[in-house]
Structures are given as C-alpha cells and as structure tokens.
Design an enzyme around this catalytic site. Structure first.
Site, short mmCIF file in Angstrom:
data_model
loop_
_atom_site.label_atom_id
_atom_site.label_comp_id
_atom_site.label_asym_id
_atom_site.label_seq_id
_atom_site.Cartn_x
_atom_site.Cartn_y
_atom_site.Cartn_z
N LYS A 182 0.85 -1.20 0.00
CA LYS A 182 0.00 0.00 0.00
C LYS A 182 0.88 1.24 0.00
O LYS A 182 1.83 1.33 0.78
CB LYS A 182 -0.91 0.01 1.24
CG LYS A 182 -2.01 -1.03 1.17
CD LYS A 182 -2.93 -0.91 2.38
CE LYS A 182 -3.86 -2.10 2.47
NZ LYS A 182 -5.16 -1.91 1.83
N GLU A 216 -12.68 -2.45 9.98
CA GLU A 216 -13.40 -2.80 8.75
C GLU A 216 -14.91 -2.78 9.03
O GLU A 216 -15.33 -3.10 10.15
CB GLU A 216 -13.01 -4.20 8.29
CG GLU A 216 -11.55 -4.33 7.92
CD GLU A 216 -11.26 -5.70 7.32
OE1 GLU A 216 -11.19 -5.79 6.10
OE2 GLU A 216 -11.14 -6.67 8.09
N HIS A 240 -0.62 -8.15 9.01
CA HIS A 240 -0.74 -6.74 8.62
C HIS A 240 -0.41 -5.77 9.78
O HIS A 240 0.37 -4.84 9.61
CB HIS A 240 -2.15 -6.44 8.12
CG HIS A 240 -2.61 -7.32 7.00
ND1 HIS A 240 -1.76 -7.78 6.02
CD2 HIS A 240 -3.82 -7.84 6.69
CE1 HIS A 240 -2.45 -8.54 5.16
NE2 HIS A 240 -3.70 -8.59 5.55
C1 BG6 Z 1 -6.84 -9.70 4.28
C2 BG6 Z 1 -7.68 -10.38 5.33
O1 BG6 Z 1 -5.52 -10.12 4.37
O2 BG6 Z 1 -6.91 -8.29 4.46
C3 BG6 Z 1 -9.12 -9.90 5.26
O3 BG6 Z 1 -7.63 -11.77 5.14
C4 BG6 Z 1 -9.17 -8.40 5.34
O4 BG6 Z 1 -9.91 -10.50 6.29
C5 BG6 Z 1 -8.23 -7.76 4.34
O5 BG6 Z 1 -10.51 -7.99 5.09
C6 BG6 Z 1 -8.14 -6.26 4.54
O6 BG6 Z 1 -7.40 -5.70 3.49
P1 BG6 Z 1 -7.65 -4.20 3.02
O7 BG6 Z 1 -6.63 -3.99 1.95
O8 BG6 Z 1 -9.07 -4.13 2.55
O9 BG6 Z 1 -7.43 -3.35 4.24
#
Ligand code: BG6
Length: 484
Positions: A182, A216, A240
């Site tokens: 990102k 989220e 992450h």
């Molecule tokens: C993924 C997870 O790695 O990342 C998901 O498995 C999650 O559960 C997603 O929703 C979130 O990614 P982003 O880029 O939408 O923040």
C-alpha cells in the site's frame, strides 16, 4: 508528481489458481493496470494454470470479465484490453500429478524472467514447488510468490518455509503481505526517514503511546470457513498489524534495501514482550434484528473465534521501553479506517497554569481511506479573555496534495507484482520474520484455548466490545474515534 513508470524486464508469469478469486479480483486487474501504464513489455506472457479445462480463449474471457468487473484501467486507451488479452495463455495443470507440466514448460521462454505465483491454498505449495523443479520449469533465477496465510502457527510456518527451501533459495521466495504494497504504508518510511522533524522525537522520552487501528465494516463474507479457523489474531494481527508496528517502531535501516529493512523489522518483532492476557480484549460481532451475527455467518452457533481483537504490547529496547503500543482490528465496526496515531507526551510543565488544561500533540497517519496525515498542534484560542489553549489539526490529504496524480497511485498488488519481476524483495516478508511473528502470536492464542475463553459480543456498527475501551481507560488513555 507520481513516480515515473520504469518498464520491467520481459517476463513469463504463471499464476497457479489463475481462475480463483484472488487472481480475478486483484492480480489480473492489477497486471492490466500496469500494462496500461506502459510498465509491462509488449511481449510479456501471463499464463493461467489451474485444474479446469479453459483453454487460452476460455481463460481470456475470464480475464476480460474480471478486469471489467474489478476495476480495469480507467485511463486505458480503447483497444488496450484486447492487446493485453493477447498476452494471456492458459494451461491445464494438475498440481498433485504429472498432467500439464510439460505443456506448461513448452510455453515458457528461456531468456526472460520467470515468476510463479502460488495463488492457491498453502497445502499445494510443496507439490507445486517440487514439480516446478522436477519438470525443469524453474531455474535458480526464477521467483515464486506465495500468499498469506503463511502457516497457521509457528510449527506450520516452519514446515512451509522448509518445504519451499528444499526447492528455492530465500532470494527467490516472495511472501506477500499486501499491506506492505500500500502506497501509504510505504509512506510511513518516507515520513519517518525523510523528515528531520520527527525522528528525534520518535522514542519513549517523547512518545506517550502509539495506537494502530485497522477497522473494517465488512463481515467475514463468503470466507467463513477459512476465517473461523483463523480469527482476527491470525488473519490480521500476525501479519498486517505486525508489519505496521515494525515500520513505525524499527530503527532506521542503513539503506532502503531488502535485507537492511527486513533485519530491522525482525529486531522489533524479537523485542516484543509476551502479552499479558489482561491486556487483550477479544470480541465477536453479534446478531441484531436486521442482520445475522458472526456465528450465523460462519455456520457455527458455538464458535469461539474472534472477529475483533485489541491488545497492548511493549517493545523491550532502548528506544521504546515504557511506551505502550495499542493494536486494534475488527470486522463489522462503525467505519472503515486504518490509522496509526503517535500520541506525544504532554509538555513537561505548563506555563499557562492548570486551567489551560492538558494538550498533547498527535501525529495521525491515515492509511485508508482518505489517505493523509494530521498533526494536532496546540494554539491560543482566538479572542480576548486570557490565555486559553486549543488543539487544532494541521491536516494533509494526499488526494489534495497530489491532485490528479493521486488517482494514478498503483494498488498494492500492482506494485508488489512489479517488484517480483524487478527482483526487489524489500516489501516482502522474509521467512525468519514470519516465524518470529508466529512465535509472538502463538502463546496468545494458546492462552485463549487453554482458558476456554469466549470472545465478548459486540454490536455490529460499534467500536468493538466494552473490554477494548476499558483496556485504554485503565491506563488513563482513550482510543481515537473510529469514524462512521
Ligand atoms: C486480508 C484479510 O488479508 O486483508 C481480510 O484476510 C481483510 O480479512 C483484508 O478484510 C483487509 O485488506 P484491506 O486492503 O481491505 O485493508
């Protein structure tokens, strides 16, 4: 203002699981956007490989549909999609048997970069790696790309590393954590190491605490089966959030080079203290009159898996001893927003007296959406009537600062796949990093299982369970708001 596009070397990219969800949503549209940007050479080949019998034409249709559905290049000229589709081939391959491998080999060229993307479950990694070598498709310069989940715990991650290492050298293995691709996550490094302003204050003497939130609004969607075996800790924190923590906490690497950066990240993970179970809040979104809850989504009325986790951790090193890091992530929350907030300490003494109140600077880096940075500074409240203080934000949105160029910022997958072709591993996880992250996460999960802990319910559309608020409250601090 956006960096100029440097075309990569000519390549053959094989996508195992080429008809799957990740390929259709992310990998193929991402490749198309890079093609439109002029980064992919005219005669590169993208080869889908899967079990079904698509043929080149059938797969081209799948790719074309995926690009139209999941975001083709807005700035592409007419006819570009047709040209791109000519780059697309398909071979039916049996990952566990011998079928298709020689045909796939015939389609590969010897004088170009060869990359193999394992967009399949980890149980197939070993079989694919073995056949790529056994049938002579891969050489010592070929690259393999693997996706998370990279293991389920330390033991399985070690086994996967070992399996891959039997066939490929570490410099050939690209473990994707898409957060590292990102743009704003990379910006963390630019902000920290490109500005003299912040680095001298970036330590326990000046920083009260750091909050990392990845919130989220989505639920577990169609991935209930996978998610219920993982939970927020394995799905988000181990990878992450851990990567964000590393980038915000690491020492300056000597250079922006793969091993220099990854060595520093590894030191952070290894310096993390075990987490006290009182310092963790775990939640699961509940049902309400309008919508089903987590348990219905995963089809297990007794599921004990968390869809939310918040925790406090400490990094035992000279820079951070005494500064807590609070991490929080969850699904079905009030708003979608990823943010890192560096909350500085109060001024040591207020010359304005107690009545002026407490004011501290906060540097908030918004990773998504509305990418940007805000620095809260204290000023005098305007007008007569003495010295009253007020906190105001210095607010910078990348979209405003970069203007039209902001639209051209590549998505994480676009950037990462081009890095694979370039042979640059800086934004990929090294095997020891992944293992260290599991070594820290495993005891937390084992503790929950041992104690038979059930996550606390929280309302969909809230900020998570009450326990998460208390985690901060007990320390006399509070979470930043998750904006709807
Ligand atoms: C993924 C997870 O790695 O990342 C998901 O498995 C999650 O559960 C997603 O929703 C979130 O990614 P982003 O880029 O939408 O923040």
């Amino acid at each position: 203002m956006v960096s100029r596009v440097i075309p990569v070397e000519n390549f053959d990219l094989v996508i195992f699981g080429g008809t799957g969800d990740l390929a259709r949503r992310k990998i193929l549209p991402g490749l198309f956007r890079r093609y439109c940007a002029g980064q992919i050479p005219e005669n590169a080949q993208i080869i889908g490989a899967a079990r079904s019998d698509e043929g080149d034409e059938g797969f081209r249709k799948i790719v074309g549909d995926a690009i139209r559905e999941f975001g083709g290049g807005r700035h592409c000229e007419d006819g570009t999609l047709d040209n791109f589709l000519e780059r697309i081939l398909y071979v039916r391959v049996d990952a566990m048997g011998d079928d298709g491998w020689l045909e796939l080999k015939d389609r590969l060229r010897s004088d170009v970069v060869k990359a193999f993307y394992f967009s399949v479950g980890p149980s197939l990694f070993g079989a694919l790696a073995e056949r790529l070598r056994g049938f002579g498709l891969a050489d010592d310069d070929s690259r393999v790309v693997v996706e998370k989940p990279f293991g389920h715990d330390l033991e399985t991650a070690r086994a996967l590393n070992k399996t891959l290492a039997q066939h490929f050298d570490e410099h050939q293995i690209y473990r994707i954590d898409h957060y590292l691709g990102k743009e704003t996550v990379q910006n963390l490094m630019a902000v920290r190491f490109g500005n003299m302003l912040f680095e001298p204050l970036w330590n326990a003497q000046y920083v009260d605490h750091i909050q990392i939130t990845v919130a989220e609004t989505v639920d577990v969607g169609g991935r209930g089966g996978y998610y219920d075996k993982s939970g927020a800790m394995r799905d988000m924190v181990q990878n992450h959030l851990m990567q964000l923590l590393c980038l915000i906490a690491m020492e300056p690497p000597a250079r922006f080079e793969p091993d220099a950066v990854r060595d520093e990240k590894l030191k952070v993970i290894r310096a993390l203290d075990p987490v006290d179970y009182h310092h963790i809040a775990r939640g699961q979104y509940s049902a309400d009159e309008h919508q089903p809850g987590y348990r219905a989504h995963v089809g297990d009325p007794r599921s004990k898996t968390e869809s939310f986790v918040a925790l406090k951790c400490h990094i035992s090193n000279w820079r951070w001893a005494g500064t807590p890091f609070y991490l929080r992530t969850g699904k079905k929350l009030r708003g979608r927003g990823s943010e890192i907030a560096v909350v500085f300490k109060d001024a040591p003494h207020s010359i304005f007296g107690d009545e002026a109140g407490r004011h501290s600077n906060v540097l908030a880096i918004r990773l998504q959406p509305d990418e940007g940075m805000t620095l809260d500074v204290t000023i005098k409240e305007p007008g007569p009537g003495g010295m009253r203080l007020l906190d105001v934000p210095l607010d910078m949105s990348f979209a405003e600062a970069l203007g039209d160029d902001a639209d051209e910022v590549p998505d994480a997958y676009e950037r990462l796949i081009m890095d694979v072709i370039r042979g640059n591993q800086t934004l990929f996880m090294r095997g020891d990093e992944v293992e260290a992250a599991w070594a820290w996460t495993d005891p937390i999960i084992e503790g929950w299982n041992r104690r038979g802990e059930v996550p606390k319910p929280y309302d969909a559309g809230s900020s998570g369970p009450e326990d998460a608020l208390m985690l901060m409250h007990r320390d006399g601090r509070k979470w930043r708001e998750i904006k709807a």
